[in-house]
Design a protein around this motif. Structure first.
Motif, PDB file in Angstrom:
ATOM      1  N   LEU A   1      -0.455  -4.603   0.584  1.00 46.72           N
ATOM      2  CA  LEU A   1      -2.640  -4.494   0.702  1.00 46.72           C
ATOM      3  C   LEU A   1      -2.774  -5.717   0.426  1.00 46.72           C
ATOM      4  O   LEU A   1      -3.572  -6.739   1.496  1.00 46.72           O
ATOM      5  CB  LEU A   1      -3.710  -3.565   0.604  1.00 46.72           C
ATOM      6  N   ASP A   2      -2.770  -6.117  -0.400  1.00 48.26           N
ATOM      7  CA  ASP A   2      -2.711  -7.630  -1.388  1.00 48.26           C
ATOM      8  C   ASP A   2      -2.046  -7.944  -2.347  1.00 48.26           C
ATOM      9  O   ASP A   2      -1.293  -6.802  -2.449  1.00 48.26           O
ATOM     10  CB  ASP A   2      -3.584  -7.657  -1.907  1.00 48.26           C
ATOM     11  N   HIS A   3      -1.796  -9.103  -2.849  1.00 44.48           N
ATOM     12  CA  HIS A   3      -1.090  -9.424  -3.628  1.00 44.48           C
ATOM     13  C   HIS A   3      -2.825 -10.646  -4.549  1.00 44.48           C
ATOM     14  O   HIS A   3      -3.320 -11.116  -4.050  1.00 44.48           O
ATOM     15  CB  HIS A   3       0.001 -10.964  -3.668  1.00 44.48           C
ATOM     16  N   LEU A   4      -2.366  -9.904  -6.208  1.00 44.95           N
ATOM     17  CA  LEU A   4      -3.790 -10.025  -6.457  1.00 44.95           C
ATOM     18  C   LEU A   4      -3.290 -11.427  -8.104  1.00 44.95           C
ATOM     19  O   LEU A   4      -1.970 -10.966  -8.708  1.00 44.95           O
ATOM     20  CB  LEU A   4      -4.929  -9.175  -7.268  1.00 44.95           C
ATOM     21  N   ILE A   5      -3.940 -12.971  -7.691  1.00 44.87           N
ATOM     22  CA  ILE A   5      -3.059 -13.014  -8.837  1.00 44.87           C
ATOM     23  C   ILE A   5      -4.785 -12.987 -10.646  1.00 44.87           C
ATOM     24  O   ILE A   5      -5.549 -13.556  -9.426  1.00 44.87           O
ATOM     25  CB  ILE A   5      -2.982 -14.206  -9.465  1.00 44.87           C
ATOM     26  N   ILE A   6      -4.146 -12.823 -11.280  1.00 47.93           N
ATOM     27  CA  ILE A   6      -5.294 -12.794 -12.797  1.00 47.93           C
ATOM     28  C   ILE A   6      -5.518 -13.297 -13.709  1.00 47.93           C
ATOM     29  O   ILE A   6      -4.375 -13.928 -13.964  1.00 47.93           O
ATOM     30  CB  ILE A   6      -5.531 -11.076 -12.433  1.00 47.93           C
ATOM     31  N   THR A   7      -6.781 -13.730 -14.102  1.00 45.71           N
ATOM     32  CA  THR A   7      -6.621 -14.252 -14.825  1.00 45.71           C
ATOM     33  C   THR A   7      -7.687 -14.084 -15.858  1.00 45.71           C
ATOM     34  O   THR A   7      -8.644 -12.693 -14.829  1.00 45.71           O
ATOM     35  CB  THR A   7      -6.525 -16.169 -15.085  1.00 45.71           C
TER      36      THR A   7
ATOM     37  N   GLN B   1     -10.476 -14.944 -16.383  1.00 46.00           N
ATOM     38  CA  GLN B   1     -11.851 -16.174 -15.631  1.00 46.00           C
ATOM     39  C   GLN B   1     -11.882 -14.819 -14.311  1.00 46.00           C
ATOM     40  O   GLN B   1     -13.378 -15.636 -13.479  1.00 46.00           O
ATOM     41  CB  GLN B   1     -11.590 -17.120 -15.728  1.00 46.00           C
ATOM     42  N   GLY B   2     -10.832 -14.757 -13.684  1.00 45.32           N
ATOM     43  CA  GLY B   2     -10.989 -14.702 -12.306  1.00 45.32           C
ATOM     44  C   GLY B   2      -9.601 -14.133 -11.684  1.00 45.32           C
ATOM     45  O   GLY B   2      -9.010 -13.273 -12.392  1.00 45.32           O
ATOM     46  N   TYR B   3      -9.637 -13.882 -10.419  1.00 37.64           N
ATOM     47  CA  TYR B   3      -8.772 -13.808  -9.384  1.00 37.64           C
ATOM     48  C   TYR B   3      -8.245 -14.402  -8.119  1.00 37.64           C
ATOM     49  O   TYR B   3      -9.351 -14.983  -7.479  1.00 37.64           O
ATOM     50  CB  TYR B   3      -8.324 -12.033  -9.143  1.00 37.64           C
ATOM     51  N   TYR B   4      -7.194 -14.527  -7.810  1.00 35.50           N
ATOM     52  CA  TYR B   4      -7.361 -14.412  -6.368  1.00 35.50           C
ATOM     53  C   TYR B   4      -5.932 -14.274  -5.506  1.00 35.50           C
ATOM     54  O   TYR B   4      -5.894 -12.945  -5.976  1.00 35.50           O
ATOM     55  CB  TYR B   4      -5.982 -16.543  -6.561  1.00 35.50           C
ATOM     56  N   SER B   5      -7.133 -13.270  -4.446  1.00 31.65           N
ATOM     57  CA  SER B   5      -6.483 -12.551  -3.810  1.00 31.65           C
ATOM     58  C   SER B   5      -5.358 -12.627  -2.522  1.00 31.65           C
ATOM     59  O   SER B   5      -5.946 -13.955  -1.209  1.00 31.65           O
ATOM     60  CB  SER B   5      -7.332 -11.870  -3.247  1.00 31.65           C
ATOM     61  N   PHE B   6      -4.688 -12.897  -2.219  1.00 32.01           N
ATOM     62  CA  PHE B   6      -3.760 -13.593  -1.216  1.00 32.01           C
ATOM     63  C   PHE B   6      -4.511 -12.944  -0.226  1.00 32.01           C
ATOM     64  O   PHE B   6      -4.493 -13.872   1.614  1.00 32.01           O
ATOM     65  CB  PHE B   6      -1.910 -13.199  -1.111  1.00 32.01           C
ATOM     66  N   SER B   7      -5.005 -11.957   0.475  1.00 29.21           N
ATOM     67  CA  SER B   7      -4.990 -10.794   1.829  1.00 29.21           C
ATOM     68  C   SER B   7      -7.373 -11.808   2.180  1.00 29.21           C
ATOM     69  O   SER B   7      -7.118 -12.039   3.022  1.00 29.21           O
ATOM     70  CB  SER B   7      -5.737  -9.504   1.475  1.00 29.21           C
ATOM     71  N   ASP B   8      -8.007 -12.216   0.992  1.00 25.68           N
ATOM     72  CA  ASP B   8      -8.983 -12.405   1.016  1.00 25.68           C
ATOM     73  C   ASP B   8      -8.656 -14.211   1.409  1.00 25.68           C
ATOM     74  O   ASP B   8      -9.314 -14.109   2.629  1.00 25.68           O
ATOM     75  CB  ASP B   8      -9.385 -12.954  -0.229  1.00 25.68           C
ATOM     76  N   ASN B   9      -7.560 -15.247   1.415  1.00 28.37           N
ATOM     77  CA  ASN B   9      -7.041 -16.117   1.623  1.00 28.37           C
ATOM     78  C   ASN B   9      -6.259 -16.197   2.961  1.00 28.37           C
ATOM     79  O   ASN B   9      -6.113 -17.207   3.452  1.00 28.37           O
ATOM     80  CB  ASN B   9      -6.635 -16.702   0.796  1.00 28.37           C
ATOM     81  N   CYS B  10      -6.095 -14.986   2.965  1.00 28.62           N
ATOM     82  CA  CYS B  10      -5.225 -14.575   4.622  1.00 28.62           C
ATOM     83  C   CYS B  10      -3.785 -15.393   5.096  1.00 28.62           C
ATOM     84  O   CYS B  10      -3.469 -16.126   5.643  1.00 28.62           O
ATOM     85  CB  CYS B  10      -6.112 -15.765   5.612  1.00 28.62           C
TER      86      CYS B  10
ATOM     87  N   ASN C   1     -11.617  -3.457  -1.534  1.00 28.62           N
ATOM     88  CA  ASN C   1     -11.454  -4.856  -1.876  1.00 28.62           C
ATOM     89  C   ASN C   1     -11.018  -4.966  -3.014  1.00 28.62           C
ATOM     90  O   ASN C   1     -11.411  -4.491  -3.673  1.00 28.62           O
ATOM     91  CB  ASN C   1     -13.629  -5.205  -1.015  1.00 28.62           C
ATOM     92  N   SER C   2     -11.187  -6.473  -2.587  1.00 28.53           N
ATOM     93  CA  SER C   2     -10.085  -7.307  -4.062  1.00 28.53           C
ATOM     94  C   SER C   2     -10.964  -6.847  -5.160  1.00 28.53           C
ATOM     95  O   SER C   2     -10.363  -7.196  -6.080  1.00 28.53           O
ATOM     96  CB  SER C   2      -9.878  -8.861  -2.728  1.00 28.53           C
ATOM     97  N   GLN C   3     -12.456  -7.131  -5.142  1.00 29.68           N
ATOM     98  CA  GLN C   3     -13.008  -7.255  -6.669  1.00 29.68           C
ATOM     99  C   GLN C   3     -12.640  -5.862  -7.017  1.00 29.68           C
ATOM    100  O   GLN C   3     -12.967  -5.322  -8.209  1.00 29.68           O
ATOM    101  CB  GLN C   3     -14.129  -7.224  -5.689  1.00 29.68           C
ATOM    102  N   ILE C   4     -13.175  -4.593  -5.916  1.00 30.51           N
ATOM    103  CA  ILE C   4     -12.555  -3.306  -6.728  1.00 30.51           C
ATOM    104  C   ILE C   4     -10.949  -3.808  -7.682  1.00 30.51           C
ATOM    105  O   ILE C   4     -10.564  -2.466  -7.974  1.00 30.51           O
ATOM    106  CB  ILE C   4     -12.731  -2.460  -5.527  1.00 30.51           C
ATOM    107  N   LEU C   5     -10.397  -3.822  -6.887  1.00 23.95           N
ATOM    108  CA  LEU C   5      -8.880  -4.086  -6.980  1.00 23.95           C
ATOM    109  C   LEU C   5      -8.591  -4.878  -8.533  1.00 23.95           C
ATOM    110  O   LEU C   5      -8.669  -4.720  -9.585  1.00 23.95           O
ATOM    111  CB  LEU C   5      -7.812  -4.957  -6.438  1.00 23.95           C
TER     112      LEU C   5
END
Length: 144
Positions: A125-131, A133-142, A22-26
């Motif tokens: 599988l995904d593209h993560l934007i990280i800061t 404070q947290g992250y944005y997952s392209f996959s999680d957001n469809c 999942n994206s949290q592990i990433l």
């Protein structure tokens, strides 16, 4: 006339076998690769390379840029993935501004990379934007 020799090598000395499910592990994996003092200063791109079972083969530090952008060269990403015998990849980058929403250039490069991967039988599988404070997952957001 001499022609340059090209060498291709593969080595996997990864002792810890991290499986990405999942994206949290990433996020937990890649945020450790950033200097948290610089995460809000300089944009960087890193590529997570995985095998077919989503076991991490390694992380490639692709580029460092300025405060508002960096280079994402699709040919280099694909070359590294093929050289590492990766089946799956994840692109990650930080936003020094702290904004977690993807920009239009973020969306465009993701679309282009996904298509290029498809042609080479690789999976983006995904593209993560990280800061910090947290992250944005392209996959999680469809939107991948």
């Amino acid at each position: 006339m001499e022609v340059a020799e090209i060498k291709v090598s593969y080595s996997n000395n990864n002792v810890e076998r991290i499986k990405v499910t999942n994206s949290q592990i990433l996020y937990n994996l890649v945020v450790k690769q950033w200097d948290l003092d610089l995460i809000e200063f300089q944009e960087e791109v890193k590529i997570v390379l995985l095998n077919r079972a989503n076991i991490v083969l390694g992380i490639y530090e692709m580029s460092k840029g300025g405060t508002s952008g960096t280079v994402v060269d699709i040919k280099i990403i694909l070359g590294i993935a093929l050289k590492c015998n990766a089946s799956n990849i994840v692109i990650t980058h930080n936003h020094p501004s702290g904004a977690l929403e993807p920009s239009e250039p973020d969306k465009l490069i993701t679309k282009k990379l996904k298509e290029a991967c498809r042609i080479l039988d690789l999976n983006l599988l995904d593209h993560l934007i990280i800061t910090r404070q947290g992250y944005y997952s392209f996959s999680d957001n469809c939107i991948l």
